[in-house]
Design an enzyme around this catalytic site. Structure first.
Site, mmCIF file in Angstrom:
data_model
loop_
_atom_site.group_PDB
_atom_site.id
_atom_site.type_symbol
_atom_site.label_atom_id
_atom_site.label_comp_id
_atom_site.label_asym_id
_atom_site.label_seq_id
_atom_site.Cartn_x
_atom_site.Cartn_y
_atom_site.Cartn_z
ATOM 1 N N THR A 167 1.271 -0.223 11.505
ATOM 2 C CA THR A 167 0.470 -1.338 12.016
ATOM 3 C C THR A 167 -0.329 -1.929 10.846
ATOM 4 O O THR A 167 -0.462 -1.293 9.800
ATOM 5 C CB THR A 167 -0.491 -0.879 13.152
ATOM 6 O OG1 THR A 167 -1.373 0.115 12.646
ATOM 7 C CG2 THR A 167 0.285 -0.336 14.335
ATOM 8 N N LYS A 169 -3.003 1.448 4.991
ATOM 9 C CA LYS A 169 -4.005 1.999 4.065
ATOM 10 C C LYS A 169 -5.380 2.195 4.711
ATOM 11 O O LYS A 169 -6.160 3.026 4.241
ATOM 12 C CB LYS A 169 -4.164 1.044 2.864
ATOM 13 C CG LYS A 169 -2.960 1.008 1.959
ATOM 14 C CD LYS A 169 -2.971 -0.221 1.076
ATOM 15 C CE LYS A 169 -2.494 -1.446 1.810
ATOM 16 N NZ LYS A 169 -1.107 -1.767 1.778
ATOM 17 N N GLY A 197 7.378 -11.980 3.311
ATOM 18 C CA GLY A 197 6.880 -10.789 4.007
ATOM 19 C C GLY A 197 6.222 -9.800 3.069
ATOM 20 O O GLY A 197 6.064 -8.627 3.406
ATOM 21 N N GLU A 227 -0.022 -9.204 2.947
ATOM 22 C CA GLU A 227 -0.592 -8.546 4.122
ATOM 23 C C GLU A 227 -0.673 -9.552 5.270
ATOM 24 O O GLU A 227 -0.662 -10.768 5.045
ATOM 25 C CB GLU A 227 -2.013 -8.063 3.805
ATOM 26 C CG GLU A 227 -2.106 -7.034 2.701
ATOM 27 C CD GLU A 227 -1.464 -5.712 3.079
ATOM 28 O OE1 GLU A 227 -1.880 -5.087 4.060
ATOM 29 O OE2 GLU A 227 -0.522 -5.303 2.373
ATOM 30 N N ASP A 279 -6.490 -5.117 -1.501
ATOM 31 C CA ASP A 279 -5.308 -4.252 -1.374
ATOM 32 C C ASP A 279 -5.175 -3.368 -2.624
ATOM 33 O O ASP A 279 -4.931 -2.166 -2.531
ATOM 34 C CB ASP A 279 -4.058 -5.116 -1.175
ATOM 35 C CG ASP A 279 -2.799 -4.282 -1.057
ATOM 36 O OD1 ASP A 279 -2.639 -3.581 -0.050
ATOM 37 O OD2 ASP A 279 -1.982 -4.308 -2.007
ATOM 38 N N LYS A 284 -5.457 0.772 -2.869
ATOM 39 C CA LYS A 284 -4.415 1.602 -3.492
ATOM 40 C C LYS A 284 -4.991 2.431 -4.633
ATOM 41 O O LYS A 284 -4.645 3.601 -4.783
ATOM 42 C CB LYS A 284 -3.263 0.723 -3.982
ATOM 43 C CG LYS A 284 -2.421 0.186 -2.828
ATOM 44 C CD LYS A 284 -1.446 -0.872 -3.290
ATOM 45 C CE LYS A 284 -0.629 -1.418 -2.132
ATOM 46 N NZ LYS A 284 0.041 -2.684 -2.452
HETATM 47 N N1 HSE Z 1 0.739 -6.793 0.378
HETATM 48 C C1 HSE Z 1 1.154 -5.728 -0.467
HETATM 49 C C2 HSE Z 1 1.622 -6.270 -1.812
HETATM 50 C C3 HSE Z 1 2.287 -4.957 0.116
HETATM 51 O O1 HSE Z 1 1.603 -7.487 -1.988
HETATM 52 O O2 HSE Z 1 1.975 -5.486 -2.674
HETATM 53 C C4 HSE Z 1 1.803 -3.863 0.986
HETATM 54 O O3 HSE Z 1 0.955 -2.999 0.287
#
Ligand code: HSE
Length: 345
Positions: free
Chosen positions: A101, A130, A212, A215, A226, A230
């Site tokens: 999700t 995450k 795709g 996010e 993001d 990470k």
């Molecule tokens: N949106 C992320 C990216 C992918 O652009 O790397 C999912 O972590």
């Protein structure tokens, strides 16, 4: 006789659909190479579910539904409109929850509750989400320890780019002193298209959304959040700390202009969004910011949606991993890798 591994898939967006299609494509090959019969026992999304009683959902019909972007509750014979995720997780018979999700960095929901429900049943959790991992790591760890289940996070930690596997397995015994990485494919794609094709920021981001890669809320990508999630996830696992999100100074790429990119180019540099973490004197610090890298920097040539990470170690020198472009299929492949590592290999 193949080993049966049953999975509940939570989330039927870009990544969930790619996972359903990947399992259909690879099922026979996985059976032949690893002796595993990987079954998708249930899929649940916001408006309902599809649940199989015994044999698993029909993979061909599921893949067709995914390809057509049709809602999961419309799967013939198995569709259950209105059935919720928690109910599905508590009732369906499976060994693994695949949580796909969307990431929520406010309270980690609904993924957090899905993961807790699965761990409390003793199911392994394999996740691309995450939010719960960075907001509730201790809670998840405790629930997992109590039931003997595992939480596997490759798909959330840069997915098709191996980060934790290299940082933990391949460098065992060495001390990692610092890491730096391009961990967000969307930002790298936007910067690359602005640099190489003269695209506007908006055009490039729109393209990343169509692919795709971005996010569900693309501000998470371009504002550096993001990357921050990470780097926190990777650093905490490598350095066994619990750095929180608000301890990481974070700047994204929203203020980078074409003039900045051209100016860097004239100095033979390239602008990249870098997440870094450093372990020094028992302290872990991390940062996310755009940086102008010299062209001979190991991350300078990481192009478009690809990513990269550099580990600086005491005894193995510098280790560089690049590639693993962000894509729904790449994320699905990272989910599959963790399932195989947890249950089969
Ligand atoms: N949106 C992320 C990216 C992918 O652009 O790397 C999912 O972590």
């Amino acid at each position: 006789m193949s080993k049966i591994v049953r999975v509940i898939l939570c989330g039927f967006g870009h990544v969930g659909r790619a996972f359903a299609r990947l399992i259909e494509t690879k099922h026979a090959d996985l059976e032949r190479r690893y002796g595993v019969d990987l079954r998708i026992q249930a899929v649940v999304d916001i408006h309902g579910a599809a649940v199989a009683e015994s044999e698993g959902l029909p993979l061909g019909a599921l893949a067709d539904l995914a390809a057509a972007h049709r809602p999961i509750e419309t799967l013939e014979t198995f569709g259950r409109p209105g059935l919720g995720a928690i109910e599905t997780i508590r009732e369906a018979q499976a060994e693994v929850l695949v949580e796909a999700t969307p990431t929520n960095l406010v309270d980690g929901e609904p993924g957090r509750s899905h993961m807790i429900a699965a761990l409390d049943r003793g199911m392994d959790v394999v996740t691309a989400n995450k939010g719960p991992l960075v907001l509730a790591p201790t809670e998840l760890e405790e629930r997992a320890r109590a039931s003997g289940a595992r939480v596997l996070v490759s798909a959330a930690a840069a997915a098709a780019l191996p980060t934790l596997d290299v940082g933990r397995l391949c460098t065992a015994g060495a001390r990692i002193e610092s890491i730096e990485g391009i961990l967000n494919g969307t930002s790298n794609y936007v910067l690359g298209r602005m640099d190489e094709d003269g695209c506007t920021y908006e055009e490039a981001l729109g393209e990343a959304q169509r692919l795709g890669i971005a996010e569900a809320d693309p501000s998470l990508d371009v504002e550096g959040k993001d990357t921050r999630s990470k780097i926190v996830l990777i650093a905490n696992r490598l350095f066994e700390k619990t750095l929180t999100l608000d301890e990481v100074e974070t700047e994204g790429i929203t203020r980078i202009t074409r003039a900045d990119i051209q100016s860097a180019r004239s100095r033979n540099q390239v602008i990249k969004l870098i997440g870094s973490a450093r372990w020094r004197g028992g302290d872990l610090t991390a940062r996310v910011a755009p940086q102008a890298l010299d062209r001979d920097h190991p991350l300078a040539s990481v192009g478009l949606a690809e990513k990269g990470i550099v580990f600086y170690t005491d005894t193995m020198g510098r280790i560089i991993v690049t590639g693993g472009a962000s894509s729904p299929t790449g994320a699905a492949a990272a989910l599959l890798k963790d399932i195989l590592n947890a249950r089969v290999l």
